[in-house]
Design a protein around this motif. Structure first.
Motif, PDB file in Angstrom:
ATOM      1  N   GLU A 177       0.832  -1.201   0.000  1.00  0.00           N
ATOM      2  CA  GLU A 177       0.000   0.000   0.000  1.00  0.00           C
ATOM      3  C   GLU A 177       0.872   1.258   0.000  1.00  0.00           C
ATOM      4  N   LYS A 178       1.931   1.232   0.801  1.00  0.00           N
ATOM      5  CA  LYS A 178       2.838   2.382   0.833  1.00  0.00           C
ATOM      6  C   LYS A 178       3.515   2.567  -0.525  1.00  0.00           C
ATOM      7  N   ALA A 179       3.921   1.454  -1.125  1.00  0.00           N
ATOM      8  CA  ALA A 179       4.567   1.532  -2.443  1.00  0.00           C
ATOM      9  C   ALA A 179       3.587   2.066  -3.483  1.00  0.00           C
ATOM     10  N   ASP A 180       2.320   1.587  -3.424  1.00  0.00           N
ATOM     11  CA  ASP A 180       1.316   2.093  -4.357  1.00  0.00           C
ATOM     12  C   ASP A 180       1.077   3.582  -4.140  1.00  0.00           C
ATOM     13  N   ALA A 181       0.978   3.980  -2.859  1.00  0.00           N
ATOM     14  CA  ALA A 181       0.776   5.401  -2.546  1.00  0.00           C
ATOM     15  C   ALA A 181       1.969   6.225  -3.017  1.00  0.00           C
ATOM     16  N   ALA A 182       3.162   5.720  -2.766  1.00  0.00           N
ATOM     17  CA  ALA A 182       4.368   6.443  -3.188  1.00  0.00           C
ATOM     18  C   ALA A 182       4.434   6.522  -4.710  1.00  0.00           C
ATOM     19  N   GLN A 183       4.051   5.437  -5.369  1.00  0.00           N
ATOM     20  CA  GLN A 183       4.080   5.431  -6.819  1.00  0.00           C
ATOM     21  C   GLN A 183       3.047   6.410  -7.375  1.00  0.00           C
ATOM     22  N   SER A 184       1.846   6.427  -6.803  1.00  0.00           N
ATOM     23  CA  SER A 184       0.837   7.367  -7.294  1.00  0.00           C
ATOM     24  C   SER A 184       1.256   8.807  -6.997  1.00  0.00           C
ATOM     25  N   GLU A 185       1.878   9.030  -5.838  1.00  0.00           N
ATOM     26  CA  GLU A 185       2.369  10.373  -5.511  1.00  0.00           C
ATOM     27  C   GLU A 185       3.493  10.777  -6.464  1.00  0.00           C
ATOM     28  N   ALA A 186       4.380   9.834  -6.740  1.00  0.00           N
ATOM     29  CA  ALA A 186       5.472  10.118  -7.675  1.00  0.00           C
ATOM     30  C   ALA A 186       4.916  10.413  -9.071  1.00  0.00           C
ATOM     31  N   GLN A 187       3.888   9.676  -9.470  1.00  0.00           N
ATOM     32  CA  GLN A 187       3.258   9.915 -10.770  1.00  0.00           C
ATOM     33  C   GLN A 187       2.613  11.302 -10.792  1.00  0.00           C
ATOM     34  N   SER A 188       1.970  11.652  -9.696  1.00  0.00           N
ATOM     35  CA  SER A 188       1.338  12.973  -9.593  1.00  0.00           C
ATOM     36  C   SER A 188       2.399  14.078  -9.666  1.00  0.00           C
ATOM     37  N   VAL A 189       3.494  13.908  -8.939  1.00  0.00           N
ATOM     38  CA  VAL A 189       4.577  14.893  -8.957  1.00  0.00           C
ATOM     39  C   VAL A 189       5.194  14.968 -10.351  1.00  0.00           C
ATOM     40  N   LEU A 190       5.350  13.819 -10.997  1.00  0.00           N
ATOM     41  CA  LEU A 190       5.904  13.799 -12.352  1.00  0.00           C
ATOM     42  C   LEU A 190       4.993  14.563 -13.309  1.00  0.00           C
ATOM     43  N   GLU A 191       3.685  14.363 -13.181  1.00  0.00           N
ATOM     44  CA  GLU A 191       2.760  15.083 -14.045  1.00  0.00           C
ATOM     45  C   GLU A 191       2.813  16.581 -13.765  1.00  0.00           C
ATOM     46  N   GLN A 192       2.939  16.942 -12.487  1.00  0.00           N
ATOM     47  CA  GLN A 192       3.061  18.357 -12.141  1.00  0.00           C
ATOM     48  C   GLN A 192       4.337  18.948 -12.742  1.00  0.00           C
ATOM     49  N   TYR A 193       5.444  18.216 -12.634  1.00  0.00           N
ATOM     50  CA  TYR A 193       6.705  18.705 -13.204  1.00  0.00           C
ATOM     51  C   TYR A 193       6.609  18.821 -14.718  1.00  0.00           C
ATOM     52  N   LYS A 194       5.955  17.843 -15.338  1.00  0.00           N
ATOM     53  CA  LYS A 194       5.786  17.910 -16.793  1.00  0.00           C
ATOM     54  C   LYS A 194       4.941  19.126 -17.165  1.00  0.00           C
ATOM     55  N   ALA A 195       3.879  19.368 -16.403  1.00  0.00           N
ATOM     56  CA  ALA A 195       3.033  20.537 -16.671  1.00  0.00           C
ATOM     57  C   ALA A 195       3.827  21.822 -16.466  1.00  0.00           C
ATOM     58  N   GLN A 196       4.616  21.875 -15.386  1.00  0.00           N
ATOM     59  CA  GLN A 196       5.432  23.060 -15.128  1.00  0.00           C
ATOM     60  C   GLN A 196       6.479  23.244 -16.214  1.00  0.00           C
ATOM     61  N   LEU A 197       7.059  22.140 -16.660  1.00  0.00           N
ATOM     62  CA  LEU A 197       8.064  22.214 -17.720  1.00  0.00           C
ATOM     63  C   LEU A 197       7.423  22.706 -19.018  1.00  0.00           C
ATOM     64  N   ALA A 198       6.244  22.179 -19.341  1.00  0.00           N
ATOM     65  CA  ALA A 198       5.550  22.635 -20.542  1.00  0.00           C
ATOM     66  C   ALA A 198       5.200  24.111 -20.422  1.00  0.00           C
ATOM     67  N   GLU A 199       4.753  24.520 -19.245  1.00  0.00           N
ATOM     68  CA  GLU A 199       4.426  25.928 -19.024  1.00  0.00           C
ATOM     69  C   GLU A 199       5.681  26.794 -19.132  1.00  0.00           C
ATOM     70  N   ALA A 200       6.789  26.315 -18.572  1.00  0.00           N
ATOM     71  CA  ALA A 200       8.048  27.064 -18.652  1.00  0.00           C
ATOM     72  C   ALA A 200       8.517  27.177 -20.103  1.00  0.00           C
ATOM     73  N   ARG A 201       8.376  26.096 -20.853  1.00  0.00           N
ATOM     74  CA  ARG A 201       8.761  26.148 -22.270  1.00  0.00           C
ATOM     75  C   ARG A 201       7.872  27.132 -23.022  1.00  0.00           C
ATOM     76  N   HIS A 202       6.582  27.098 -22.721  1.00  0.00           N
ATOM     77  CA  HIS A 202       5.653  28.021 -23.368  1.00  0.00           C
ATOM     78  C   HIS A 202       6.016  29.460 -23.011  1.00  0.00           C
ATOM     79  N   GLU A 203       6.307  29.688 -21.750  1.00  0.00           N
ATOM     80  CA  GLU A 203       6.684  31.028 -21.281  1.00  0.00           C
ATOM     81  C   GLU A 203       7.987  31.472 -21.953  1.00  0.00           C
ATOM     82  N   ALA A 204       8.945  30.548 -22.062  1.00  0.00           N
ATOM     83  CA  ALA A 204      10.220  30.882 -22.715  1.00  0.00           C
ATOM     84  C   ALA A 204       9.990  31.233 -24.187  1.00  0.00           C
ATOM     85  N   ALA A 205       9.120  30.464 -24.844  1.00  0.00           N
ATOM     86  CA  ALA A 205       8.823  30.755 -26.249  1.00  0.00           C
ATOM     87  C   ALA A 205       8.134  32.114 -26.371  1.00  0.00           C
TER      88      ALA A 205
END
Length: 181
Positions: A61-89
């Protein structure tokens, strides 16, 4: 029954079949050991197994929670990265537009300054031309009056007459120059 035991005792004993007394004693000892193990050891074994099962399930359960949290953080970072790229452009595009506007502004300023310099140059040339024409007019007039005075034989020192004569002479020269063009 005694006869059966006696008959059995007389027959040679099969080593694979235990003696009935040993079988009864072994059965009683087995029941005692099994009872002891069931009372003392089996609850401990069940408790340890239950703890291991809970730990494993908790870990999963902890591993599943950690994995889902890591996936959520990864999606947030991807969104932030896309936003940063858009802002840079956007910033890059804005900088290019500002650069183009600045270049156009500098060109316009340079054109305006060039036109001012050219106009000032033309004005200076015109002023110098008028000054040179005036000086030339005076020199030519002086030479003409001196020459005319030598030809006529009298002095033409009258300034008003001299000025009128010079002006008339130069006006005629200008008319001839304009007609020649």
């Amino acid at each position: 029954m005694n006869a059966l035991f006696l008959a059995a005792a007389e027959e040679p004993q099969n080593p694979l079949v235990p003696h009935p007394d040993e079988l009864v004693i072994g059965l009683i000892a087995f029941v005692i050991v099994f009872g002891f193990l069931a009372k003392k050891l089996l609850p401990n074994i069940n408790r340890v197994l239950e703890e291991r099962r809970a730990a494993i399930e908790g870990g999963i359960e902890k591993a599943d929670a950690a994995q889902s949290e890591a996936q959520s953080v990864l999606e947030q970072y991807k969104a932030q990265l896309a936003e940063a790229r858009h802002e840079a452009a956007r910033l890059r595009q804005e900088a290019q537009e500002q650069g183009a506007a600045l270049i156009a502004e500098m060109r316009a300023e340079g054109q305006r300054q060039r036109e001012e310099i050219v106009a000032a140059g033309h004005a200076q040339i015109e002023a110098d031309r008028k000054q040179a024409a005036q000086a030339l007019r005076q020199d030519v007039g002086k030479l003409a009056t001196d020459l005319a005075g030598k030809i006529v034989g009298e002095s033409l020192e009258d300034v008003a007459r001299q000025s009128r004569t010079i002006d008339r002479f130069l006006d005629e020269l200008e008319e001839k120059a304009e007609a020649a063009r």
